[in-house]
Design an enzyme around this catalytic site. Structure first.
Site, PDB file in Angstrom:
ATOM      1  N   ARG A 159       0.850  -1.187   0.000  1.00 39.86           N
ATOM      2  CA  ARG A 159       0.000   0.000   0.000  1.00 39.86           C
ATOM      3  C   ARG A 159       0.887   1.239   0.000  1.00 39.86           C
ATOM      4  O   ARG A 159       2.042   1.171   0.400  1.00 39.86           O
ATOM      5  CB  ARG A 159      -0.925  -0.020   1.228  1.00 39.86           C
ATOM      6  CG  ARG A 159      -1.932  -1.166   1.154  1.00 39.86           C
ATOM      7  CD  ARG A 159      -2.839  -1.213   2.379  1.00 39.86           C
ATOM      8  NE  ARG A 159      -3.675  -0.047   2.545  1.00 39.86           N
ATOM      9  CZ  ARG A 159      -4.845   0.165   1.918  1.00 39.86           C
ATOM     10  NH1 ARG A 159      -5.322  -0.733   1.073  1.00 39.86           N
ATOM     11  NH2 ARG A 159      -5.538   1.266   2.136  1.00 39.86           N
ATOM     12  N   HIS A 183      -3.201 -24.311  32.974  1.00 36.97           N
ATOM     13  CA  HIS A 183      -3.150 -25.588  32.266  1.00 36.97           C
ATOM     14  C   HIS A 183      -4.564 -26.150  32.128  1.00 36.97           C
ATOM     15  O   HIS A 183      -5.322 -26.113  33.110  1.00 36.97           O
ATOM     16  CB  HIS A 183      -2.297 -26.586  33.055  1.00 36.97           C
ATOM     17  CG  HIS A 183      -2.319 -27.962  32.460  1.00 36.97           C
ATOM     18  ND1 HIS A 183      -1.613 -28.278  31.321  1.00 36.97           N
ATOM     19  CD2 HIS A 183      -3.007 -29.084  32.824  1.00 36.97           C
ATOM     20  CE1 HIS A 183      -1.840 -29.557  31.032  1.00 36.97           C
ATOM     21  NE2 HIS A 183      -2.679 -30.059  31.929  1.00 36.97           N
TER      22      HIS A 183
HETATM   23  P1  FAD Z   1      -7.066   4.676   7.128  1.00 36.59           P
HETATM   24  O1  FAD Z   1      -7.691   3.605   7.904  1.00 36.59           O
HETATM   25  O2  FAD Z   1      -6.739   4.406   5.693  1.00 36.59           O
HETATM   26  O3  FAD Z   1      -8.055   5.930   7.230  1.00 36.59           O
HETATM   27  C1  FAD Z   1      -7.828   7.086   6.524  1.00 36.59           C
HETATM   28  C2  FAD Z   1      -9.175   7.722   6.243  1.00 36.59           C
HETATM   29  O4  FAD Z   1      -8.955   9.035   5.761  1.00 36.59           O
HETATM   30  C3  FAD Z   1      -9.989   7.014   5.172  1.00 36.59           C
HETATM   31  O5  FAD Z   1     -11.256   6.659   5.674  1.00 36.59           O
HETATM   32  C4  FAD Z   1     -10.123   8.044   4.066  1.00 36.59           C
HETATM   33  O6  FAD Z   1     -11.413   8.032   3.454  1.00 36.59           O
HETATM   34  C5  FAD Z   1      -9.931   9.341   4.815  1.00 36.59           C
HETATM   35  N1  FAD Z   1      -9.404  10.420   4.012  1.00 36.59           N
HETATM   36  C6  FAD Z   1      -8.313  10.422   3.211  1.00 36.59           C
HETATM   37  N2  FAD Z   1      -8.113  11.649   2.681  1.00 36.59           N
HETATM   38  C7  FAD Z   1      -9.096  12.432   3.175  1.00 36.59           C
HETATM   39  C8  FAD Z   1      -9.426  13.799   3.020  1.00 36.59           C
HETATM   40  N3  FAD Z   1      -8.675  14.608   2.259  1.00 36.59           N
HETATM   41  N4  FAD Z   1     -10.522  14.266   3.643  1.00 36.59           N
HETATM   42  C9  FAD Z   1     -11.284  13.455   4.425  1.00 36.59           C
HETATM   43  N5  FAD Z   1     -11.018  12.163   4.620  1.00 36.59           N
HETATM   44  C10 FAD Z   1      -9.927  11.669   4.012  1.00 36.59           C
HETATM   45  N6  FAD Z   1      -4.019  -3.600  10.099  1.00 36.59           N
HETATM   46  C11 FAD Z   1      -3.966  -4.256  11.257  1.00 36.59           C
HETATM   47  O7  FAD Z   1      -3.378  -3.755  12.221  1.00 36.59           O
HETATM   48  N7  FAD Z   1      -4.551  -5.488  11.415  1.00 36.59           N
HETATM   49  C12 FAD Z   1      -5.203  -6.084  10.392  1.00 36.59           C
HETATM   50  O8  FAD Z   1      -5.733  -7.193  10.566  1.00 36.59           O
HETATM   51  C13 FAD Z   1      -5.282  -5.421   9.157  1.00 36.59           C
HETATM   52  N8  FAD Z   1      -5.929  -5.976   8.125  1.00 36.59           N
HETATM   53  C14 FAD Z   1      -6.020  -5.293   6.943  1.00 36.59           C
HETATM   54  C15 FAD Z   1      -6.669  -5.891   5.873  1.00 36.59           C
HETATM   55  C16 FAD Z   1      -6.774  -5.246   4.662  1.00 36.59           C
HETATM   56  C17 FAD Z   1      -7.506  -5.911   3.520  1.00 36.59           C
HETATM   57  C18 FAD Z   1      -6.213  -3.947   4.511  1.00 36.59           C
HETATM   58  C19 FAD Z   1      -6.337  -3.211   3.208  1.00 36.59           C
HETATM   59  C20 FAD Z   1      -5.547  -3.343   5.561  1.00 36.59           C
HETATM   60  C21 FAD Z   1      -5.443  -4.010   6.784  1.00 36.59           C
HETATM   61  N9  FAD Z   1      -4.762  -3.459   7.871  1.00 36.59           N
HETATM   62  C22 FAD Z   1      -4.674  -4.142   9.043  1.00 36.59           C
HETATM   63  C23 FAD Z   1      -4.118  -2.135   7.782  1.00 36.59           C
HETATM   64  C24 FAD Z   1      -5.007  -1.070   8.439  1.00 36.59           C
HETATM   65  O9  FAD Z   1      -6.259  -1.056   7.797  1.00 36.59           O
HETATM   66  C25 FAD Z   1      -4.345   0.280   8.344  1.00 36.59           C
HETATM   67  O10 FAD Z   1      -3.046   0.220   8.875  1.00 36.59           O
HETATM   68  C26 FAD Z   1      -5.130   1.327   9.114  1.00 36.59           C
HETATM   69  O11 FAD Z   1      -6.439   1.416   8.622  1.00 36.59           O
HETATM   70  C27 FAD Z   1      -4.436   2.676   9.018  1.00 36.59           C
HETATM   71  O12 FAD Z   1      -5.182   3.631   9.701  1.00 36.59           O
HETATM   72  P2  FAD Z   1      -5.128   5.171   9.260  1.00 36.59           P
HETATM   73  O13 FAD Z   1      -6.065   5.875  10.151  1.00 36.59           O
HETATM   74  O14 FAD Z   1      -3.743   5.619   9.157  1.00 36.59           O
HETATM   75  O15 FAD Z   1      -5.707   5.205   7.766  1.00 36.59           O
HETATM   76  P1  NAI Z   2       2.817  -6.470   1.901  1.00 35.89           P
HETATM   77  O1  NAI Z   2       3.843  -5.420   1.913  1.00 35.89           O
HETATM   78  O2  NAI Z   2       2.475  -7.188   3.141  1.00 35.89           O
HETATM   79  O3  NAI Z   2       3.220  -7.591   0.848  1.00 35.89           O
HETATM   80  C1  NAI Z   2       3.415  -7.296  -0.491  1.00 35.89           C
HETATM   81  C2  NAI Z   2       4.138  -8.457  -1.133  1.00 35.89           C
HETATM   82  O4  NAI Z   2       4.135  -8.259  -2.528  1.00 35.89           O
HETATM   83  C3  NAI Z   2       5.586  -8.586  -0.699  1.00 35.89           C
HETATM   84  O5  NAI Z   2       5.853  -9.923  -0.388  1.00 35.89           O
HETATM   85  C4  NAI Z   2       6.359  -8.100  -1.921  1.00 35.89           C
HETATM   86  O6  NAI Z   2       7.630  -8.703  -2.029  1.00 35.89           O
HETATM   87  C5  NAI Z   2       5.434  -8.541  -3.011  1.00 35.89           C
HETATM   88  N1  NAI Z   2       5.567  -7.808  -4.279  1.00 35.89           N
HETATM   89  C6  NAI Z   2       5.824  -6.493  -4.452  1.00 35.89           C
HETATM   90  N2  NAI Z   2       5.823  -6.200  -5.764  1.00 35.89           N
HETATM   91  C7  NAI Z   2       5.566  -7.339  -6.427  1.00 35.89           C
HETATM   92  C8  NAI Z   2       5.413  -7.683  -7.799  1.00 35.89           C
HETATM   93  N3  NAI Z   2       5.526  -6.757  -8.757  1.00 35.89           N
HETATM   94  N4  NAI Z   2       5.141  -8.969  -8.112  1.00 35.89           N
HETATM   95  C9  NAI Z   2       5.021  -9.915  -7.135  1.00 35.89           C
HETATM   96  N5  NAI Z   2       5.146  -9.644  -5.826  1.00 35.89           N
HETATM   97  C10 NAI Z   2       5.402  -8.377  -5.472  1.00 35.89           C
HETATM   98  O7  NAI Z   2       1.531  -5.777   1.241  1.00 35.89           O
HETATM   99  P2  NAI Z   2       0.005  -6.190   1.229  1.00 35.89           P
HETATM  100  O8  NAI Z   2      -0.185  -7.636   1.424  1.00 35.89           O
HETATM  101  O9  NAI Z   2      -0.538  -5.548   0.011  1.00 35.89           O
HETATM  102  O10 NAI Z   2      -0.560  -5.457   2.494  1.00 35.89           O
HETATM  103  C11 NAI Z   2      -0.376  -4.048   2.642  1.00 35.89           C
HETATM  104  C12 NAI Z   2      -0.268  -3.687   4.078  1.00 35.89           C
HETATM  105  O11 NAI Z   2      -1.532  -3.761   4.712  1.00 35.89           O
HETATM  106  C13 NAI Z   2       0.612  -4.626   4.895  1.00 35.89           C
HETATM  107  O12 NAI Z   2       1.960  -4.306   4.750  1.00 35.89           O
HETATM  108  C14 NAI Z   2       0.136  -4.382   6.280  1.00 35.89           C
HETATM  109  O13 NAI Z   2       0.777  -3.242   6.756  1.00 35.89           O
HETATM  110  C15 NAI Z   2      -1.351  -4.098   6.067  1.00 35.89           C
HETATM  111  N6  NAI Z   2      -2.127  -5.305   6.393  1.00 35.89           N
HETATM  112  C16 NAI Z   2      -2.019  -5.848   7.652  1.00 35.89           C
HETATM  113  C17 NAI Z   2      -2.710  -6.982   7.991  1.00 35.89           C
HETATM  114  C18 NAI Z   2      -2.524  -7.567   9.334  1.00 35.89           C
HETATM  115  O14 NAI Z   2      -1.985  -6.901  10.208  1.00 35.89           O
HETATM  116  N7  NAI Z   2      -2.957  -8.801   9.580  1.00 35.89           N
HETATM  117  C19 NAI Z   2      -3.620  -7.636   7.053  1.00 35.89           C
HETATM  118  C20 NAI Z   2      -3.630  -7.009   5.751  1.00 35.89           C
HETATM  119  C21 NAI Z   2      -2.929  -5.868   5.460  1.00 35.89           C
END
Ligand code: FAD
Ligand code: NAI
Length: 466
Positions: free
Chosen positions: A274, A445
């Site tokens: 991301r 346990h």
């Molecule tokens: P965000 O959650 O991205 O929030 C930012 C917000 O700002 C958004 O709602 C957006 O609409 C708003 N925004 C942006 N620009 C503006 C603007 N100009 N005006 C008004 N609003 C605006 N992390 C974990 O710790 N555990 C997990 O299990 C996990 N699972 C994930 C699974 C997926 C599929 C994904 C994509 C991410 C996951 N993450 C997980 C990562 C986690 O979602 C992010 O790290 C977290 O949401 C970051 O929080 P944030 O507040 O920085 O940003």
């Molecule tokens: P990621 O950074 O975890 O993994 C991306 C993977 O894609 C890496 O293994 C990288 O080597 C590979 N990659 C990069 N370019 C590539 C290419 N051109 N072809 C093939 N492989 C390539 O990123 P991901 O899975 O997209 O998640 C983004 C972020 O969202 C995570 O880093 C994490 O911070 C957050 N997240 C956290 C979760 C959790 O805490 N359980 C769950 C889901 C997301």
């Protein structure tokens, strides 16, 4: 025009926690969020919906496969994907409404619309009707989060070529899902669809999955996921994708270059990381610049511009909800002149596959590269009685401690429920505990948590149950 002490742009875990803490501290606070609901990526299209599908698909697989049968439970389950999606959406909706409640409770205003910085102390919000509202404030916190990284040549349309948001709401189970990127999203969502019946192929650029995690833990997880049927193509890159109404054809090459292989899939998930999101934020109005990765730098959550702060995914550090939350608290404490501090070495990391991977602190690879002398204590779940009676014996707990002082430096676990257990070590490490401290602590346990103690005992070769 309204005046505030703090205006937060973004209502995700960074922004909404900042708003709540600001309210608790007695500040007049507004949080600007452009989505229809609060909660950001995490609640709407991230952590929560993915965990809802991971939970449901895990139970489905247990019921449909040999697991229930072996326990003496005979059922004939059928998949109702629409209901699985509905219960996920209902949970998400309840959670986002919960944040609205917390805003009311803490007197934080939600200003609906997209925020733009329009000079020092000024934020202009444009709502869905195009109406602009001006907010004046002492401090601005940027918490605008992140968005999926695009892959040149593989255009996301969220019909056949998906980002994580598309992969959380598919209307059917793919026959063949190709996942690009063996990171957290790829493994979690790949697991969901495999459990529901998809053939899943993961194409990863590097020669390992989950870069950044402890290598031994990553390899163990890969072995388990391979056994479950996920095919990994490591050291490979996707160079092109052609989507049709019914599927996608991908060109895949060795990472170092070489013969092209064509792979057909009915859906492709692009999950290669991301990137920070700052579109339309008006950074130029205050002379703020992003770095090459689009990231806003910070020093203790301050940007180089006085009165503008930055937290969460849009700034440096792991892109995790709990990291954003920690930064929100520390940032607000600093705004009111208190000491706020985030311990970046102790941000736990979890991959919610089955088995799960959970870790905190340094990996073995990091300790080796730092030249730090350490001892490792390991304990396998095959020797843990609770894991055994539950037939969930994959994985291990590994504790890394300083060779001289015995201070715990890193903990890496693969196994059942390790996401719920890693916090024990986070607390211990916050208090600079030694491995012996854990080894001397009574654990109930039979629980899987006994493996945490046994691994700590094994730092000095004194595990008793293996
Ligand atoms: P965000 O959650 O991205 O929030 C930012 C917000 O700002 C958004 O709602 C957006 O609409 C708003 N925004 C942006 N620009 C503006 C603007 N100009 N005006 C008004 N609003 C605006 N992390 C974990 O710790 N555990 C997990 O299990 C996990 N699972 C994930 C699974 C997926 C599929 C994904 C994509 C991410 C996951 N993450 C997980 C990562 C986690 O979602 C992010 O790290 C977290 O949401 C970051 O929080 P944030 O507040 O920085 O940003
Ligand atoms: P990621 O950074 O975890 O993994 C991306 C993977 O894609 C890496 O293994 C990288 O080597 C590979 N990659 C990069 N370019 C590539 C290419 N051109 N072809 C093939 N492989 C390539 O990123 P991901 O899975 O997209 O998640 C983004 C972020 O969202 C995570 O880093 C994490 O911070 C957050 N997240 C956290 C979760 C959790 O805490 N359980 C769950 C889901 C997301």
């Amino acid at each position: 025009m309204s005046s505030y002490d703090v205006v937060i742009i973004g209502g995700g875990p960074g922004g909404y926690n900042a708003a709540i803490r600001a309210g608790q501290l007695g500040l007049k606070v507004a949080c600007v969020e452009g989505r229809e609901t609060l909660g950001g990526t995490c609640l709407n299209v991230g952590c929560m919906p993915s965990k809802a599908l991971l939970h449901a698909s895990e139970l489905y697989e247990a019921a449909v496969g040999a697991e229930f049968k072996n326990l003496g439970i005979e059922v004939t389950p059928t998949l109702n994907l629409a209901q699985m999606m509905k219960q996920k959406d209902e949970s998400v909706s309840a959670l986002t409404k919960g944040i609205e409640f917390l805003f009311r409770k803490n007197k934080a205003d939600w200003i609906k619309g997209w925020g733009r910085i329009a000079g020092p102390g000024k934020v202009v919000v444009t709502d869905s009707q195009g109406t602009e509202t001006e907010l004046l404030t002492k401090d601005i916190i940027i918490a605008t989060g992140s968005e999926p990284m695009p892959l040149p040549g593989v255009e996301v349309d969220n019909k056949r070529i998906l980002d994580s948001t598309g992969a959380l709401s598919l209307p059917e189970v793919p026959k063949h899902l190709v996942v690009i990127g063996a990171g957290v999203i790829g493994l979690e969502l790949g697991s969901v669809w495999r459990r529901l019946g998809s053939q899943v192929t993961v194409v990863e650029y590097l020669d390992r999955i989950c870069p950044g995690t402890d290598l031994e833990a990553g390899k163990t997880l890969q072995r388990s996921l391979s056994k479950q049927g996920i095919a990994f193509k490591l050291s490979s890159k996707v160079t092109a994708a052609t989507a049709s109404e019914t599927g996608v054809q991908l060109s895949v090459e060795p990472a170092a270059g070489g013969a092209v292989e064509l792979i057909d899939a009915d859906y492709v998930l692009v999950s290669i990381g991301r990137r920070p999101y700052t579109k339309g934020l008006g950074l130029e109005s205050v002379g703020l610049e992003t770095d090459k990765r689009g990231m806003l730098e910070n020093k203790h959550h301050r940007t180089p511009v006085q009165g503008i702060w930055v937290i969460g995914d849009v700034t440096s550090g792991p892109m995790l909800a709990h990291k954003a939350e920690d930064e929100a608290i520390a940032c607000l404490e600093q705004i009111v002149g208190k000491a706020g501090e985030v311990n970046y070495n102790l941000i736990p990391n979890v991959i919610y596959t089955r088995p799960e991977l959970a870790s905190v602190g340094k990996t073995e690879e990091q300790l080796k590269s730092e030249g730090r002398a350490y001892k490792a204590g390991k304990f396998p779940f095959t020797a843990n009685s609770r894991a055994k009676i539950n037939h969930e014996t994959e994985g291990f707990v590994k504790v890394l401690a300083d060779e001289r002082t015995d201070e715990i430096l890193g903990v890496h676990m693969v196994g059942p429920s390790v996401s719920e257990m890693i916090a024990e070590y986070c607390v211990a490490m916050e208090f600079s505990a030694s491995a012996e401290d854990i080894a001397l602590t009574c654990h109930p346990h039979p629980t899987r948590s006994e493996a945490l103690r046994q691994a700590a005992m094994n730092v000095d070769g004194k595990a008793m149950q293996a």
